[in-house]
Scaffold this motif. Sequence first.
Motif, PDB file in Angstrom:
ATOM      1  N   SER A   1     -13.145   0.897 -26.935  1.00 24.52           N
ATOM      2  CA  SER A   1     -13.015   1.262 -25.539  1.00 24.52           C
ATOM      3  C   SER A   1     -14.201   0.701 -24.760  1.00 24.52           C
ATOM      4  CB  SER A   1     -12.988   2.783 -25.389  1.00 24.52           C
ATOM      5  OG  SER A   1     -14.252   3.328 -25.753  1.00 24.52           O
ATOM      6  N   GLN A   2     -14.082   0.724 -23.451  1.00 26.62           N
ATOM      7  CA  GLN A   2     -15.161   0.209 -22.607  1.00 26.62           C
ATOM      8  C   GLN A   2     -16.450   0.974 -22.841  1.00 26.62           C
ATOM      9  OE1 GLN A   2     -14.169   0.178 -18.465  1.00 26.62           O
ATOM     10  NE2 GLN A   2     -16.114  -0.677 -17.815  1.00 26.62           N
ATOM     11  N   THR A   3     -16.334   2.288 -23.018  1.00 20.99           N
ATOM     12  CA  THR A   3     -17.521   3.112 -23.264  1.00 20.99           C
ATOM     13  C   THR A   3     -18.172   2.740 -24.583  1.00 20.99           C
ATOM     14  OG1 THR A   3     -16.543   4.947 -22.021  1.00 20.99           O
ATOM     15  CG2 THR A   3     -18.363   5.470 -23.498  1.00 20.99           C
ATOM     16  N   ALA A   4     -17.347   2.565 -25.636  1.00 19.80           N
ATOM     17  CA  ALA A   4     -17.890   2.216 -26.938  1.00 19.80           C
ATOM     18  C   ALA A   4     -18.582   0.856 -26.903  1.00 19.80           C
ATOM     19  CB  ALA A   4     -16.777   2.220 -27.982  1.00 19.80           C
ATOM     20  N   HIS A   5     -18.070  -0.060 -26.090  1.00 20.43           N
ATOM     21  CA  HIS A   5     -18.712  -1.370 -25.961  1.00 20.43           C
ATOM     22  C   HIS A   5     -20.144  -1.238 -25.461  1.00 20.43           C
ATOM     23  CE1 HIS A   5     -15.947  -4.476 -27.099  1.00 20.43           C
ATOM     24  NE2 HIS A   5     -14.951  -3.969 -26.365  1.00 20.43           N
TER      25      HIS A   5
ATOM     26  N   LYS B   1     -13.696  15.962 -40.512  1.00 19.82           N
ATOM     27  CA  LYS B   1     -13.289  15.971 -39.107  1.00 19.82           C
ATOM     28  C   LYS B   1     -12.516  14.712 -38.701  1.00 19.82           C
ATOM     29  CE  LYS B   1     -15.440  19.853 -38.304  1.00 19.82           C
ATOM     30  NZ  LYS B   1     -14.720  21.106 -38.065  1.00 19.82           N
ATOM     31  N   GLY B   2     -12.125  13.912 -39.689  1.00 17.72           N
ATOM     32  CA  GLY B   2     -11.405  12.690 -39.378  1.00 17.72           C
ATOM     33  C   GLY B   2     -12.284  11.568 -38.875  1.00 17.72           C
ATOM     34  N   VAL B   3     -13.602  11.706 -38.996  1.00 17.39           N
ATOM     35  CA  VAL B   3     -14.543  10.715 -38.476  1.00 17.39           C
ATOM     36  C   VAL B   3     -14.923   9.743 -39.583  1.00 17.39           C
ATOM     37  CG1 VAL B   3     -16.838  10.349 -37.493  1.00 17.39           C
ATOM     38  CG2 VAL B   3     -15.445  12.307 -36.748  1.00 17.39           C
ATOM     39  N   MET B   4     -14.680   8.439 -39.345  1.00 13.65           N
ATOM     40  CA  MET B   4     -15.064   7.407 -40.297  1.00 13.65           C
ATOM     41  C   MET B   4     -16.188   6.555 -39.709  1.00 13.65           C
ATOM     42  SD  MET B   4     -11.475   6.179 -41.991  1.00 13.65           S
ATOM     43  CE  MET B   4     -10.762   5.745 -40.416  1.00 13.65           C
ATOM     44  N   LEU B   5     -17.168   6.255 -40.558  1.00  7.20           N
ATOM     45  CA  LEU B   5     -18.353   5.515 -40.111  1.00  7.20           C
ATOM     46  C   LEU B   5     -18.678   4.420 -41.129  1.00  7.20           C
ATOM     47  CD1 LEU B   5     -20.477   8.630 -39.058  1.00  7.20           C
ATOM     48  CD2 LEU B   5     -19.231   7.082 -37.536  1.00  7.20           C
ATOM     49  N   GLU B   6     -17.705   3.547 -41.374  1.00  5.39           N
ATOM     50  CA  GLU B   6     -17.876   2.502 -42.380  1.00  5.39           C
ATOM     51  C   GLU B   6     -18.238   1.147 -41.781  1.00  5.39           C
ATOM     52  OE1 GLU B   6     -15.154   3.152 -46.114  1.00  5.39           O
ATOM     53  OE2 GLU B   6     -13.895   3.326 -44.317  1.00  5.39           O
ATOM     54  N   ILE B   7     -17.926   0.937 -40.502  1.00  3.86           N
ATOM     55  CA  ILE B   7     -18.188  -0.344 -39.863  1.00  3.86           C
ATOM     56  C   ILE B   7     -18.873  -0.089 -38.515  1.00  3.86           C
ATOM     57  CG2 ILE B   7     -16.281  -1.546 -40.992  1.00  3.86           C
ATOM     58  CD1 ILE B   7     -14.599  -1.073 -38.519  1.00  3.86           C
ATOM     59  N   PRO B   8     -19.578  -1.071 -37.968  1.00  5.79           N
ATOM     60  CA  PRO B   8     -20.292  -0.883 -36.709  1.00  5.79           C
ATOM     61  C   PRO B   8     -19.418  -0.379 -35.562  1.00  5.79           C
ATOM     62  CG  PRO B   8     -21.012  -2.908 -37.763  1.00  5.79           C
ATOM     63  CD  PRO B   8     -19.856  -2.403 -38.568  1.00  5.79           C
ATOM     64  N   GLU B   9     -18.166  -0.875 -35.491  1.00  8.56           N
ATOM     65  CA  GLU B   9     -17.288  -0.444 -34.408  1.00  8.56           C
ATOM     66  C   GLU B   9     -17.055   1.064 -34.422  1.00  8.56           C
ATOM     67  OE1 GLU B   9     -16.835  -2.991 -36.357  1.00  8.56           O
ATOM     68  OE2 GLU B   9     -16.632  -4.760 -35.044  1.00  8.56           O
ATOM     69  N   GLN B  10     -16.961   1.631 -35.608  1.00 15.01           N
ATOM     70  CA  GLN B  10     -16.744   3.071 -35.716  1.00 15.01           C
ATOM     71  C   GLN B  10     -17.983   3.847 -35.301  1.00 15.01           C
ATOM     72  OE1 GLN B  10     -15.573   3.178 -39.825  1.00 15.01           O
ATOM     73  NE2 GLN B  10     -13.410   2.763 -39.382  1.00 15.01           N
ATOM     74  N   VAL B  11     -19.135   3.310 -35.557  1.00 19.11           N
ATOM     75  CA  VAL B  11     -20.380   3.946 -35.114  1.00 19.11           C
ATOM     76  C   VAL B  11     -20.416   3.998 -33.590  1.00 19.11           C
ATOM     77  CG1 VAL B  11     -22.902   3.763 -35.076  1.00 19.11           C
ATOM     78  CG2 VAL B  11     -21.639   3.245 -37.187  1.00 19.11           C
ATOM     79  N   ALA B  12     -20.009   2.914 -32.936  1.00 17.96           N
ATOM     80  CA  ALA B  12     -19.991   2.875 -31.471  1.00 17.96           C
ATOM     81  C   ALA B  12     -18.987   3.864 -30.904  1.00 17.96           C
ATOM     82  CB  ALA B  12     -19.673   1.459 -30.990  1.00 17.96           C
TER      83      ALA B  12
ATOM     84  N   HIS C   1     -17.951   6.667 -32.177  1.00 19.31           N
ATOM     85  CA  HIS C   1     -18.383   8.054 -32.384  1.00 19.31           C
ATOM     86  C   HIS C   1     -19.842   8.268 -31.972  1.00 19.31           C
ATOM     87  CE1 HIS C   1     -14.676   9.157 -34.461  1.00 19.31           C
ATOM     88  NE2 HIS C   1     -14.759   8.012 -35.117  1.00 19.31           N
ATOM     89  N   ALA C   2     -20.290   7.507 -30.997  1.00 18.78           N
ATOM     90  CA  ALA C   2     -21.689   7.567 -30.581  1.00 18.78           C
ATOM     91  C   ALA C   2     -22.131   8.972 -30.188  1.00 18.78           C
ATOM     92  CB  ALA C   2     -21.918   6.593 -29.421  1.00 18.78           C
ATOM     93  N   LYS C   3     -21.343   9.642 -29.356  1.00 19.92           N
ATOM     94  CA  LYS C   3     -21.759  10.967 -28.879  1.00 19.92           C
ATOM     95  C   LYS C   3     -21.833  11.969 -30.026  1.00 19.92           C
ATOM     96  CE  LYS C   3     -19.155  13.952 -26.609  1.00 19.92           C
ATOM     97  NZ  LYS C   3     -18.369  14.653 -25.564  1.00 19.92           N
TER      98      LYS C   3
ATOM     99  N   VAL D   1     -31.442   9.028 -31.063  1.00 23.18           N
ATOM    100  CA  VAL D   1     -31.581   9.600 -29.714  1.00 23.18           C
ATOM    101  C   VAL D   1     -31.953   8.521 -28.701  1.00 23.18           C
ATOM    102  CG1 VAL D   1     -32.949  11.180 -28.269  1.00 23.18           C
ATOM    103  CG2 VAL D   1     -32.180  11.899 -30.549  1.00 23.18           C
ATOM    104  N   LYS D   2     -32.885   7.674 -29.052  1.00 20.41           N
ATOM    105  CA  LYS D   2     -33.334   6.604 -28.152  1.00 20.41           C
ATOM    106  C   LYS D   2     -32.193   5.649 -27.834  1.00 20.41           C
ATOM    107  CE  LYS D   2     -36.664   2.779 -27.924  1.00 20.41           C
ATOM    108  NZ  LYS D   2     -37.731   2.038 -28.666  1.00 20.41           N
ATOM    109  N   TRP D   3     -31.416   5.290 -28.841  1.00 24.06           N
ATOM    110  CA  TRP D   3     -30.293   4.376 -28.637  1.00 24.06           C
ATOM    111  C   TRP D   3     -29.238   4.974 -27.712  1.00 24.06           C
ATOM    112  CZ3 TRP D   3     -25.593   5.810 -31.395  1.00 24.06           C
ATOM    113  CH2 TRP D   3     -24.514   4.939 -31.131  1.00 24.06           C
ATOM    114  N   PHE D   4     -28.836   6.206 -27.987  1.00 19.17           N
ATOM    115  CA  PHE D   4     -27.781   6.835 -27.202  1.00 19.17           C
ATOM    116  C   PHE D   4     -28.247   7.057 -25.753  1.00 19.17           C
ATOM    117  CE2 PHE D   4     -25.470  10.403 -25.414  1.00 19.17           C
ATOM    118  CZ  PHE D   4     -24.151  10.125 -25.766  1.00 19.17           C
ATOM    119  N   GLU D   5     -29.449   7.546 -25.580  1.00 19.88           N
ATOM    120  CA  GLU D   5     -29.933   7.877 -24.228  1.00 19.88           C
ATOM    121  C   GLU D   5     -30.250   6.627 -23.428  1.00 19.88           C
ATOM    122  OE1 GLU D   5     -33.070  10.725 -24.613  1.00 19.88           O
ATOM    123  OE2 GLU D   5     -31.679  12.367 -25.124  1.00 19.88           O
TER     124      GLU D   5
END
Length: 404
Positions: A311-315, A352-363, A365-367, A396-400
Amino acid sequence: MNPILLDWIEFAVRWTHVITAVAWIGSSFYFIALDLGLHRDRNLATGADGEEWQVHGGGFYHIQKYLVAPEQMPSDLVWFKWESYSTWLSGFAMLFVVYYLGGDLFLIDPNKLDIPVWQGAVISMASLGLGWVMYDQLCKTKFGDNNTRLMILLYVILVAMAWGYNQVFTGRAALLHLGAFTATIMSANVFFIIIPNQKIVVADLIAGRKPDPKYGKIAKQRSTHNNYLTLPVIFLMLSNHYPMAFGTEYNWVVASLVFLMGVTIRHFFNSMHARKGKPGWTLAVTAILFVLIIWVSSLSRWEYQEDAALSQTAHKYSAAEGFDDVVNIVMGNCSMCHAAEPGWPGIAVPPKGVMLEIPEQVAIHAKQIYLQAGRSHAMPPPSASYILPEDRAEIVKWFESVNG
């Protein structure tokens, strides 16, 4: 909106919803048990239809039920309605906060239907309203005069809605919406039918008129429906915490079986409260249905909504400074559990159905990463991994940096 503030708002709304739901369900179950358990084989001087003596909290209570009303209507009549209204209102508020504001992640599955979040919200609200209108009109037809026949048709409609929601929304949102669809019918029964009918009866009694018995009959039918729908709604509201319930392509079958379990469980308690025994067959059927649910949930693999484009936000998060470092932190501390095939013993599906195996998934689920592993120490569990304080600070630094 500040994600920490939004998280606490969601918590407050959820807490309110649970409190009001406990009040509504508790009073509903109590009165059902009371009505079924009344002794109606006694000639009461008051003219009441039945009575029961109960003990609770060190006190004794003598309860009588009148089919119409006592000779003199009390001025301080207590109405049980706000429990229902506030449960629905707080539930819709939670639907808005979690699924409409968080629609990119929780509501829309582009692999099923690639539509904007606002369109998903419109479908959501329209389905709740139309569901009540369709149900209400069916109840008012001659077809609805036969309650057994009507309940069978209602079950067919609920199964169809379960399948339909799963064609539009994420698995998590599909089951949640099925619960909201059912709860809307239940609360609308109270608001549009049960309470107005009771007010008509009270007004007739005060005016010295004989109430029409049809109002009590209609209210009784709707109350019976609410009785058998309550337990499945609770299951559906809890399902978003358990991926094995919502995260397969057959989640609509799971939901369909849960509605049948609601019938068998309530029949057991209704029979017991009516002093008709404890039908063991209901327990056996419930157990069989639950085994079927477990089997159905294992027929397909976990659904992956993250395969869709970012999504645009994840980008924004993937392009932010420090993203590569955060990806390394997450891969080293979280991906052993948050994976399509978790490597941690005892975990069958990603929590919780959250997968974090690739960079796109990290973006994507950032929040969640920020709240769970940055601002709080909720994740990863201390026994499963060790994440350094400076790693949390990096998250924290990355997200904020994206949210100012």
